[in-house]
Design a protein around this motif. Sequence first.
Motif, PDB file in Angstrom:
ATOM      1  N   ALA B  22       0.847  -1.197   0.000  1.00 35.97           N
ATOM      2  CA  ALA B  22       0.000   0.000   0.000  1.00 35.97           C
ATOM      3  C   ALA B  22       0.874   1.235   0.000  1.00 35.97           C
ATOM      4  O   ALA B  22       1.669   1.427   0.892  1.00 35.97           O
ATOM      5  N   GLY B  23       0.770   2.031  -0.998  1.00 32.11           N
ATOM      6  CA  GLY B  23       1.576   3.258  -1.047  1.00 32.11           C
ATOM      7  C   GLY B  23       0.647   4.448  -1.157  1.00 32.11           C
ATOM      8  O   GLY B  23      -0.575   4.299  -1.124  1.00 32.11           O
ATOM      9  N   PRO B  24       1.207   5.623  -1.288  1.00 28.14           N
ATOM     10  CA  PRO B  24       0.335   6.812  -1.376  1.00 28.14           C
ATOM     11  C   PRO B  24      -0.654   6.658  -2.531  1.00 28.14           C
ATOM     12  O   PRO B  24      -0.329   6.076  -3.553  1.00 28.14           O
ATOM     13  N   ALA B  25      -1.819   7.210  -2.347  1.00 24.59           N
ATOM     14  CA  ALA B  25      -2.873   7.026  -3.348  1.00 24.59           C
ATOM     15  C   ALA B  25      -2.415   7.506  -4.711  1.00 24.59           C
ATOM     16  O   ALA B  25      -2.715   6.917  -5.737  1.00 24.59           O
TER      17      ALA B  25
END
Lengths: 357, 208, 270
Positions: B22-25
């Motif tokens: 999960a990384g920045p949107a």
Amino acid sequence: MKNRHAPLLACALAGAIAAVFAGQAIAAKPAADAAQLPVIQAQLTAPPLVPAPITRKSPAKVVIDLEMVEKEMRLDDGVTYNFWTFGGTVPGSFIRVREGDTVEFKLKNHHSSHMSHNIDLHAVTGQGGGAEATFTLPGRETQFTFKALNPGLYVYHCAMPPVAMHVANGMYGLILVEPEEGLEPVDKEFYVMQGDFYTEGENGEKGLQGFSLEKGIDEKPTYVVFNGSVGALTGDNALEAKAGEKIRMFVGNGGPNLVSSFHVIGEIFDKVYVEGGTKYQENVQTTLIPAGGSAIVEFTADVPGNFVLVDHSIFRAFHKGALGILKVDGEDRPEIYSHQQHDIEYPEGEPQGSQYK
Amino acid sequence: MNIRPALPPLGLALCLALGLYAGPAAAQAASAKGAAAAAHELAGESVYHLQAGLVDQHGQPLQWADLRGRPQLVSMFYANCHLMCPLILENAKALQKQLPEAERGRLGVAMITLDPARDTPEAMAEVARNHRSPADWRYLVPANDDVRALASVLDVRYRFREDGSINHTSVLVLLDAEGRPLARSEVKGAAPDPAFLAQVRAALAAAD
Amino acid sequence: MERKPLPLLAPAIAAVLAIGPALAGAAGPAAGARDPSIAWQAIPGGQFRSAVRFEEATATLPVASFQLMARPVTNAQFAAFLQRQPQWRRDRVPAVFSSPGYLGHWATPEEPGARLDPDAPVVHVNWYAADAFCREQGARLPDFIEWEYAAAADATRADARGDRQWRLRQVNDGTPNAPDAAPDAAPNVYGVHGLHGAYWEWTGDFSSLLGQGDRRGQDDGDALQFCGGSALAFNDAADYGVVKRFVLLSALQPGATLGNLGFRCARSQP
């Protein structure tokens, strides 16, 4: 004039030439090529046993496989303690190598350990005695190699912070580096190591006892024992020998705090390799073993009997457990020790030697 | 519908390659684009499983996985560092110079900052100028949230000190074209380690 | 019908791309991803004298107010996380984020199994997995100093460290004899349970706890090893609880797992 000096000169010359050849002979000892050393898997033993003396006359690569495990074991009758161990025992396994050996040391930390451990061997010349190379998380194995440069009897112990707690919980043992020429043969060899333990409860309080940091800092142990528990060397666990046998004891002191005044009641040490080194003192009754140090004592068990190993700081022996037994079987020798010869009344009168005359 | 049996394994592989970390949107759209270029499954040990969006010294955004495709020499540093970081850059430059002309261009070099709050793309460009590093070197600024994860996959340890300087492992990491770490060289001076250079050359030969 | 997988690759990729972001567990957490069983406790910030002293000139450091999970993440909560994010299952996670022990003690890749207590802290999880769990909850792993700050409290006092007896019992942290090991052990004054429990817990910055393997005589840091040297000392050598925890965490790799290492999450106050 010339006649008188000539033989002297010849002797001196002969001596010089001999010295040169002797020096060359020593230098000509083959420099061991590490790649060609025979590889030996070391046989480690649990106390009070010692691995067999080394018979080879040349260096080898010795592989040590030692596992650290935390386990709850008996400290006294009805009393248990969470010991942290090398090889599952307190003290840890006895390691025996020879001066000049290249030692490949593998250290495992059992999966069930609750934290990391490492090892500092006093026989190692190098950073931390190996501690910086052996930081081992639970479930992992580390390895380093060292050369045993100096002969002697050395302590090893865990050096993981907080170091005092790891040592106080029993993480220590002995490694013997035999001198090149080996040790004189004896009939029996034993491994004895003293340690002080600090429990939250009083001495004798039943149940699983926790470690008391406060008592450790104050240096007020509840137990002082040989080989990890009260009675480890008494009763059925007593050391055994036969009268007439030559005995050698490798004695260590893991501490963490106390110095030991090691004495065997009824025996005199014929030789004490003071502090586990090369020189020996003779005819010693009680020898000091520093915390984190050792001594090698040798004596002949001339007569049968129960010979009591103690720390002669005597309250420890009789109130905290620093007591072990060497049981010697054999024929009495009344010319050396007669046992009691009489017990009779004697007439009353002024006490002999009285000050009040 | 006949393709459906073929889809799940392939789809799963691509989902793995795409959607793992999960990384920045903002990274999601770009990451989808980057992963579409990956026609085959990413090796399990590849650091490019990490989803992270970065900005280079020209202000161009890219994905961490965009570095995939050729061997990379990667390190982490920060612009205000005057002790080891200049040595890291000089060491990497010297190492690249020791490669034969033909191989030089096939090695990617990426320097990532540990301090994105202060090291803007402009600051990175200035470092590039000051060190006269080759034009194809990348100086990358990650999102604040991603520094820890990037350092973790590269095994770089760092700690911010009270005065704003950073203690950090000074190391050059060699990644193969798939992003698998091949070798590391602890930087102790400006001269590259010959053994590490040999590994760089081996990696370039293998990527041929 | 002839099978021609290659030309059909493009629509396959397109289909996958469409569902990709959802599988990724986008960083802005989907409303359905928040785990309602997680309780958060507020920890008001303040000036704090850490037991660990680096080279700072100041004796105290400011700790900003934050929130901390009341209990460590449990087996049940992590199993639910794996339902939502199956890419973190032990049989699907890529090697770079894994290690042989990762969730190895669970009965199946998705369930802890009947032999494990669902409400016990999940262990054998590595930093990557813990970080991913926390991010999905819109949170993060706590910093070491945040753990230390919250753990300085006992049931009635925000900073109980002046109580020597209380501190001495923490030598058993990380073992079944730890002060908070019992499941019904009382929470501290912030309502947080188990900070001095039988389990160690990941921190976000464990890799910043710069130290060497053998700490004896390490007063001067090697200036080159960590670019600028790091001096480290413990303010109180008898604070064995903190020393042990620090030493353990500082040696870990992000992919490492231990049988007594779990985690809980923290949230910064906006």
